[in-house]
Scaffold this motif. Structure first.
Motif, mmCIF file in Angstrom:
data_model
loop_
_atom_site.group_PDB
_atom_site.id
_atom_site.type_symbol
_atom_site.label_atom_id
_atom_site.label_comp_id
_atom_site.label_asym_id
_atom_site.label_seq_id
_atom_site.Cartn_x
_atom_site.Cartn_y
_atom_site.Cartn_z
ATOM 1 N N PHE A 73 0.808 -1.208 0.000
ATOM 2 C CA PHE A 73 0.000 0.000 0.000
ATOM 3 C C PHE A 73 0.852 1.274 0.000
ATOM 4 N N ALA A 74 2.160 1.104 0.104
ATOM 5 C CA ALA A 74 3.043 2.271 0.182
ATOM 6 C C ALA A 74 2.947 3.132 -1.070
ATOM 7 N N GLY A 75 2.794 2.491 -2.230
ATOM 8 C CA GLY A 75 2.677 3.245 -3.474
ATOM 9 C C GLY A 75 1.454 4.123 -3.491
ATOM 10 N N ARG A 76 0.335 3.614 -2.977
ATOM 11 C CA ARG A 76 -0.885 4.412 -2.911
ATOM 12 C C ARG A 76 -0.703 5.593 -1.965
ATOM 13 N N VAL A 77 -0.038 5.339 -0.824
ATOM 14 C CA VAL A 77 0.220 6.420 0.127
ATOM 15 C C VAL A 77 1.118 7.473 -0.505
ATOM 16 N N ALA A 78 2.168 7.012 -1.214
ATOM 17 C CA ALA A 78 3.098 7.944 -1.854
ATOM 18 C C ALA A 78 2.404 8.750 -2.945
ATOM 19 N N ASP A 79 1.499 8.127 -3.692
ATOM 20 C CA ASP A 79 0.793 8.835 -4.753
ATOM 21 C C ASP A 79 -0.243 9.809 -4.198
ATOM 22 N N ALA A 80 -0.811 9.485 -3.046
ATOM 23 C CA ALA A 80 -1.854 10.332 -2.466
ATOM 24 C C ALA A 80 -1.271 11.492 -1.669
ATOM 25 N N GLY A 122 7.913 -1.038 5.922
ATOM 26 C CA GLY A 122 7.344 -1.312 4.604
ATOM 27 C C GLY A 122 6.819 -0.062 3.927
ATOM 28 N N LEU A 123 6.299 0.895 4.733
ATOM 29 C CA LEU A 123 5.753 2.115 4.157
ATOM 30 C C LEU A 123 6.842 3.002 3.565
ATOM 31 N N TYR A 124 7.931 3.175 4.307
ATOM 32 C CA TYR A 124 8.881 4.202 3.860
ATOM 33 C C TYR A 124 10.019 3.679 2.991
ATOM 34 N N LEU A 125 10.397 2.409 3.191
ATOM 35 C CA LEU A 125 11.628 1.950 2.556
ATOM 36 C C LEU A 125 11.517 1.907 1.036
ATOM 37 N N GLY A 126 10.375 1.440 0.521
ATOM 38 C CA GLY A 126 10.209 1.382 -0.923
ATOM 39 C C GLY A 126 10.152 2.750 -1.578
ATOM 40 N N MET A 127 9.714 3.762 -0.809
ATOM 41 C CA MET A 127 9.593 5.117 -1.367
ATOM 42 C C MET A 127 10.943 5.784 -1.576
ATOM 43 N N PHE A 283 6.036 -8.147 -13.296
ATOM 44 C CA PHE A 283 6.409 -9.520 -12.975
ATOM 45 C C PHE A 283 7.928 -9.688 -12.915
ATOM 46 N N LEU A 284 8.637 -9.029 -13.830
ATOM 47 C CA LEU A 284 10.102 -9.113 -13.810
ATOM 48 C C LEU A 284 10.652 -8.501 -12.530
ATOM 49 N N ALA A 285 10.103 -7.338 -12.126
ATOM 50 C CA ALA A 285 10.564 -6.684 -10.896
ATOM 51 C C ALA A 285 10.241 -7.523 -9.672
ATOM 52 N N VAL A 286 9.039 -8.107 -9.631
ATOM 53 C CA VAL A 286 8.647 -8.950 -8.500
ATOM 54 C C VAL A 286 9.571 -10.165 -8.390
ATOM 55 N N PRO A 412 6.565 1.969 -15.834
ATOM 56 C CA PRO A 412 5.981 3.200 -16.379
ATOM 57 C C PRO A 412 5.831 4.232 -15.266
ATOM 58 N N GLN A 413 5.974 5.504 -15.611
ATOM 59 C CA GLN A 413 5.920 6.535 -14.590
ATOM 60 C C GLN A 413 4.606 6.522 -13.816
ATOM 61 N N ARG A 414 3.506 6.317 -14.505
ATOM 62 C CA ARG A 414 2.209 6.404 -13.826
ATOM 63 C C ARG A 414 1.999 5.267 -12.825
ATOM 64 N N THR A 415 2.754 4.173 -12.954
ATOM 65 C CA THR A 415 2.618 3.062 -12.012
ATOM 66 C C THR A 415 3.911 2.782 -11.262
ATOM 67 N N ARG A 416 4.899 3.683 -11.366
ATOM 68 C CA ARG A 416 6.210 3.379 -10.786
ATOM 69 C C ARG A 416 6.133 3.189 -9.277
ATOM 70 N N ALA A 417 5.442 4.088 -8.584
ATOM 71 C CA ALA A 417 5.381 3.968 -7.131
ATOM 72 C C ALA A 417 4.650 2.697 -6.717
ATOM 73 N N SER A 418 3.501 2.420 -7.357
ATOM 74 C CA SER A 418 2.732 1.237 -6.985
ATOM 75 C C SER A 418 3.464 -0.050 -7.353
ATOM 76 N N ALA A 419 4.020 -0.114 -8.574
ATOM 77 C CA ALA A 419 4.718 -1.328 -9.006
ATOM 78 C C ALA A 419 5.957 -1.581 -8.163
ATOM 79 N N THR A 420 6.702 -0.519 -7.841
ATOM 80 C CA THR A 420 7.889 -0.687 -7.010
ATOM 81 C C THR A 420 7.516 -1.168 -5.621
ATOM 82 N N SER A 421 6.397 -0.665 -5.102
ATOM 83 C CA SER A 421 5.939 -1.101 -3.781
ATOM 84 C C SER A 421 5.556 -2.577 -3.796
#
Length: 514
Positions: A73-80, A122-127, A283-286, A412-421
């Motif tokens: 959920f960190a990507g959603r928090v970062a985007d919001a 988990g919230l901050y490290l991926g950001m 999938f490759l990143a995961v 992709p930029q629009r999903t970078r935060a969520s996908a990275t999380s």
């Protein structure tokens, strides 16, 4: 005089912001460095009640499942809320959890502290990686993105030697003090991020705050030529507003392109990471982030005292000292690895690093299987001790450098935060498995863990040989375009490698000049 002025020149804003952001890795490193030594301290084992290997693994790994869940959920928090606010909230929760561990009155309270610490982690490290990746010039992105990893290794040194210094205190303060200090560091870091870390200009652009984005780019000191174009990554248009100079002249020389983001419908936004465009990269990143932990690196870091005991170092002081020395070695090799992050190919690092770590793990497993490692006698134990150090070095100059950068930059930029999380969530889950089963594997078989981790690194190298395209030296926009030009699925990933290779060859003279 010119040299003096250069020496006194203030670093660019993006450099200072990257350093401040990277200090979050320092907190993570301290926790990783102290939890292993703490759980084998005499006062702590009496406090817990002489835990079995399974309980030992549960105590260490209890931080990881909450971290995995919150990272999704960190990507959603970062985007919001924006990257800095998300980092500050996560590090604050991390500090509260560490404080509860240090002040725990019973083991249940200690576990609750680990859980809260994991949620914050988990919230901050991926950001951290996302933020640094979004503000760094393309030619320096690898080195700056390695900042959190470099500070993590410094945290390891700090954590191990903090425990080495408190081990002989003779009371519960021996294991409480490291957590209390960690809580203090975390709360200070959280406040510093809120006060001094500027928002990501790309996040501002995505939310339609184009004027603030331009002001932030200027504050960060990123040259206009290095500002990543996001026209292809958003539904956006570019306008060229005329900015009058002091004489009222609206000449083109004083106009600055501004990217205006068109508001994006929120319908289906949560599932964007699983779209046909984003799915292969996700999938490759995961896979890469999960296998990074299945290399066994955190088995080495969390349980370094146990590994050295198994290899024949008997006293607590000697195992703690050996663990601290390993942390110093890791930190030392991470410095040149960071500086050279943009000189080595991500693909090359991953494949050859995986093969080298496989050889090291198989060598240690073979020595134990052949009963060549005996306490107090024989050269086998010293070979194992050296191999532990060699494995850590190989990891730090290969997988630690490239995989986390790669997992963020191919999205992709629009999903970078969520996908990275999500990719970090995979990292946390496999980290949990490693932390949970390593003590049991070591107790049941002297060699099983080494063969298991070696097989995982070998599998990863084979998969990356087939379908991991190179991205070194390209801007995020060029990486995005390469993926768009290549199509979908595995065949698309193969095509990206060819597209990127052509781009790198065309850019070689420019890269040398830069």
């Amino acid at each position: 005089m010119q040299l003096r002025n250069m020496a006194l020149q203030k670093p660019a804003g993006y450099v200072l912001a990257s350093i401040l952001c990277s200090l979050g890795g320092f907190l993570f490193g301290i926790d990783t460095g102290i939890i292993g030594p703490v759980t084998v301290m005499e006062d702590f084992t009496q406090y817990v009640g002489n835990p079995t290997p399974t309980i030992h693994g549960l105590i260490v790994s209890s931080i990881l499942i909450p971290a995995a869940v919150s990272s999704f959920f960190a990507g959603r928090v970062a985007d919001a809320l924006g990257r800095p606010r998300g980092i500050a909230i996560g590090s604050f929760a991390f500090g509260i959890g560490a404080a509860l561990e240090g002040a725990s009155m019973h083991i249940a309270m200690f576990i609750v502290g680990r859980i809260i610490e994991g949620i914050g982690e988990g919230l901050y490290l991926g950001m951290l990686m996302v933020y640094v990746c979004e503000i760094s010039p393309p030619r320096n992105r690898g080195a700056f993105s390695m900042g959190p990893q470099l500070l993590t290794t410094l945290g390891l040194v700090t954590g191990f030697f903090t425990c080495y210094g408190t081990a002989n205190v003779g009371s519960s303060l021996s294991w409480r003090l490291p957590f209390i200090l960690l809580a203090g560091y975390s709360l200070v870091y959280s406040m510093a991020v809120l006060i001094w870390l500027p928002p990501s200009p790309r996040w501002l652009t995505l939310h339609g705050k184009t004027k603030e984005a331009e002001d932030t780019w200027e504050r960060l000191g990123v040259p206009a030529a290095d500002r990543e174009k996001i026209l292809e990554q958003y539904d956006a248009t570019v306008v060229e507003p005329a900015i009058p100079d002091a004489r009222g002249d609206n000449s083109a020389a004083h106009s600055t392109p501004v990217t205006v983001a068109t508001p994006k419908s929120k319908k289906g936004e949560l599932l964007d990471v699983f779209s046909s465009e984003s799915r292969p990269r996700l999938f490759l990143a995961v896979f890469l982030m999960g296998m990074q932990q299945l290399s066994g690196i955190d088995g080495v870091l969390y349980y370094a005292p146990l590994l050295f005991q198994q290899a024949g170092l008997s006293s607590t002081e000697s195992t703690f000292l050996a663990s601290g020395v390993s942390a110093i070695v890791i930190f030392a090799v991470t410095i040149p690895a960071t500086l050279c992050a943009d000189k080595w190919g991500r693909r090359t690092q991953t494949i050859f690093g995986g093969l080298s770590m496989t050889a090291t793990m198989f060598l240690m497993g073979s020595l134990y299987a052949a009963d060549a490692v005996r306490p107090g006698a024989g050269a086998g134990r010293w070979v194992v001790i050296v191999c532990i150090y060699v494995f850590a070095v190989l990891y730090c100059i290969s997988w630690a450098v490239g995989i986390k950068i790669y997992a963020a930059e191919i999205q992709p930029q629009r999903t970078r935060a969520s996908a990275t999380s999500i990719a970090h969530g995979s990292n946390w889950l496999t980290n949990f498995l490693v932390a949970l089963v390593t003590p049991t594997l070591l107790a049941q078989s002297s060699y099983g863990a080494y063969f298991l981790f070696g097989a995982c690194t070998l599998l990863t190298a084979a998969v990356c040989w087939v379908c991991m395209p190179e991205t070194r030296g390209l801007s995020l926009g060029e990486i995005e375009q390469a993926f768009r030009d290549s199509g979908r699925g595995l065949s698309g990933l193969k095509k990206v490698g060819k597209v990127v290779q052509r781009k790198v060859l065309r850019r070689m003279p420019a890269a040398v000049d830069a």
